[in-house]
Design a protein around this motif. Structure first.
Motif, PDB file in Angstrom:
ATOM      1  N   GLN A   1       0.842  -1.196   0.000  1.00  0.00           N
ATOM      2  CA  GLN A   1       0.000   0.000   0.000  1.00  0.00           C
ATOM      3  C   GLN A   1       0.876   1.244   0.000  1.00  0.00           C
ATOM      4  N   GLU A   2       0.402   2.242  -0.686  1.00  0.00           N
ATOM      5  CA  GLU A   2       1.122   3.501  -0.711  1.00  0.00           C
ATOM      6  C   GLU A   2       0.977   4.177   0.654  1.00  0.00           C
ATOM      7  N   MET A   3       2.103   4.516   1.251  1.00  0.00           N
ATOM      8  CA  MET A   3       2.077   5.155   2.556  1.00  0.00           C
ATOM      9  C   MET A   3       2.193   6.662   2.363  1.00  0.00           C
ATOM     10  N   VAL A   4       1.374   7.381   3.099  1.00  0.00           N
ATOM     11  CA  VAL A   4       1.405   8.839   3.027  1.00  0.00           C
ATOM     12  C   VAL A   4       1.710   9.387   4.421  1.00  0.00           C
ATOM     13  N   ARG A   5       2.057  10.645   4.460  1.00  0.00           N
ATOM     14  CA  ARG A   5       2.477  11.269   5.709  1.00  0.00           C
ATOM     15  C   ARG A   5       1.425  12.294   6.109  1.00  0.00           C
ATOM     16  N   CYS A   6       1.048  12.264   7.368  1.00  0.00           N
ATOM     17  CA  CYS A   6       0.108  13.261   7.878  1.00  0.00           C
ATOM     18  C   CYS A   6       0.783  14.627   7.818  1.00  0.00           C
TER      19      CYS A   6
ATOM     20  N   CYS B   1       1.046  15.911  11.941  1.00  0.00           N
ATOM     21  CA  CYS B   1       1.911  15.273  12.934  1.00  0.00           C
ATOM     22  C   CYS B   1       3.012  14.442  12.292  1.00  0.00           C
ATOM     23  N   GLY B   2       2.924  14.183  11.014  1.00  0.00           N
ATOM     24  CA  GLY B   2       3.999  13.479  10.324  1.00  0.00           C
ATOM     25  C   GLY B   2       3.933  11.971  10.427  1.00  0.00           C
ATOM     26  N   VAL B   3       2.867  11.436  10.995  1.00  0.00           N
ATOM     27  CA  VAL B   3       2.766   9.983  11.104  1.00  0.00           C
ATOM     28  C   VAL B   3       2.484   9.399   9.720  1.00  0.00           C
ATOM     29  N   HIS B   4       3.025   8.218   9.469  1.00  0.00           N
ATOM     30  CA  HIS B   4       2.807   7.557   8.191  1.00  0.00           C
ATOM     31  C   HIS B   4       1.612   6.620   8.303  1.00  0.00           C
ATOM     32  N   LEU B   5       0.778   6.634   7.286  1.00  0.00           N
ATOM     33  CA  LEU B   5      -0.413   5.786   7.292  1.00  0.00           C
ATOM     34  C   LEU B   5      -0.751   5.398   5.854  1.00  0.00           C
ATOM     35  N   PRO B   6      -1.485   4.298   5.684  1.00  0.00           N
ATOM     36  CA  PRO B   6      -1.877   3.911   4.327  1.00  0.00           C
ATOM     37  C   PRO B   6      -2.732   4.998   3.675  1.00  0.00           C
ATOM     38  N   HIS B   7      -2.548   5.137   2.376  1.00  0.00           N
ATOM     39  CA  HIS B   7      -3.280   6.186   1.654  1.00  0.00           C
ATOM     40  C   HIS B   7      -4.778   6.008   1.771  1.00  0.00           C
ATOM     41  N   SER B   8      -5.225   4.737   1.867  1.00  0.00           N
ATOM     42  CA  SER B   8      -6.673   4.490   1.960  1.00  0.00           C
ATOM     43  C   SER B   8      -7.236   4.975   3.290  1.00  0.00           C
ATOM     44  N   ASP B   9      -6.390   5.074   4.323  1.00  0.00           N
ATOM     45  CA  ASP B   9      -6.864   5.523   5.634  1.00  0.00           C
ATOM     46  C   ASP B   9      -6.706   7.023   5.819  1.00  0.00           C
TER      47      ASP B   9
ATOM     48  N   LEU C   1      -7.076  11.092   5.405  1.00  0.00           N
ATOM     49  CA  LEU C   1      -8.112  12.070   5.083  1.00  0.00           C
ATOM     50  C   LEU C   1      -7.489  13.123   4.178  1.00  0.00           C
ATOM     51  N   VAL C   2      -8.180  13.407   3.096  1.00  0.00           N
ATOM     52  CA  VAL C   2      -7.654  14.366   2.132  1.00  0.00           C
ATOM     53  C   VAL C   2      -8.117  15.761   2.523  1.00  0.00           C
ATOM     54  N   GLY C   3      -7.168  16.633   2.790  1.00  0.00           N
ATOM     55  CA  GLY C   3      -7.479  18.023   3.110  1.00  0.00           C
ATOM     56  C   GLY C   3      -7.169  18.922   1.937  1.00  0.00           C
ATOM     57  N   ARG C   4      -7.277  20.220   2.175  1.00  0.00           N
ATOM     58  CA  ARG C   4      -7.026  21.177   1.093  1.00  0.00           C
ATOM     59  C   ARG C   4      -5.534  21.267   0.771  1.00  0.00           C
ATOM     60  N   ILE C   5      -4.685  21.182   1.793  1.00  0.00           N
ATOM     61  CA  ILE C   5      -3.248  21.345   1.553  1.00  0.00           C
ATOM     62  C   ILE C   5      -2.458  20.075   1.822  1.00  0.00           C
ATOM     63  N   GLY C   6      -3.130  18.985   2.127  1.00  0.00           N
ATOM     64  CA  GLY C   6      -2.371  17.758   2.355  1.00  0.00           C
ATOM     65  C   GLY C   6      -3.260  16.631   2.844  1.00  0.00           C
ATOM     66  N   LEU C   7      -2.592  15.569   3.265  1.00  0.00           N
ATOM     67  CA  LEU C   7      -3.294  14.387   3.777  1.00  0.00           C
ATOM     68  C   LEU C   7      -3.100  14.327   5.293  1.00  0.00           C
ATOM     69  N   TYR C   8      -4.096  13.810   5.980  1.00  0.00           N
ATOM     70  CA  TYR C   8      -4.067  13.807   7.443  1.00  0.00           C
ATOM     71  C   TYR C   8      -4.439  12.439   7.974  1.00  0.00           C
ATOM     72  N   CYS C   9      -3.957  12.149   9.193  1.00  0.00           N
ATOM     73  CA  CYS C   9      -4.222  10.858   9.812  1.00  0.00           C
ATOM     74  C   CYS C   9      -5.584  10.846  10.480  1.00  0.00           C
ATOM     75  N   SER C  10      -6.095  12.011  10.855  1.00  0.00           N
ATOM     76  CA  SER C  10      -7.377  12.064  11.543  1.00  0.00           C
ATOM     77  C   SER C  10      -8.061  13.388  11.236  1.00  0.00           C
ATOM     78  N   LYS C  11      -9.352  13.443  11.531  1.00  0.00           N
ATOM     79  CA  LYS C  11     -10.125  14.655  11.284  1.00  0.00           C
ATOM     80  C   LYS C  11      -9.638  15.795  12.191  1.00  0.00           C
ATOM     81  N   GLU C  12      -9.206  15.445  13.411  1.00  0.00           N
ATOM     82  CA  GLU C  12      -8.706  16.468  14.339  1.00  0.00           C
ATOM     83  C   GLU C  12      -7.489  17.178  13.747  1.00  0.00           C
TER      84      GLU C  12
END
Ligand SMILES: [Zn+2]
Length: 77
Positions: A41-46, A49-57, A59-70
């Motif tokens: 799986q492609e891993m992306v960085r929040c 906070c910089g945590v790495h997580l699978p791209h499927s998990d 959250l797509v934001g306006r300026i990047g990807l995030y690990c959680s809604k918070e």
């Protein structure tokens, strides 16, 4: 004599059945595509906070990807 003839026919049937099965199985393996294992799986960085997580998990934001809604809300108020 009749018994020998019957035995010969039985052996011939068994031999034909076994050789038929043997020739069938490799062709079955050749024609049927092997199940493709799931690729890495492609891993992306929040972006917060910089945590790495699978791209499927992620959250797509306006300026990047995030690990959680918070983290999305904290980074993009
Ligand atoms: Zn995060």
């Amino acid at each position: 004599m009749k018994f020998l003839l019957f035995l010969a026919i039985a052996l011939l049937v068994v031999w034909l059945w076994r050789s038929g099965r043997r020739s069938d199985s490799p062709s079955d393996q050749a024609t049927s595509t092997p199940p493709t294992p799931p690729g890495p799986q492609e891993m992306v960085r929040c972006a917060h906070c910089g945590v790495h997580l699978p791209h499927s998990d992620a959250l797509v934001g306006r300026i990047g990807l995030y690990c959680s809604k918070e983290h999305q809300q904290q980074a993009e108020p």
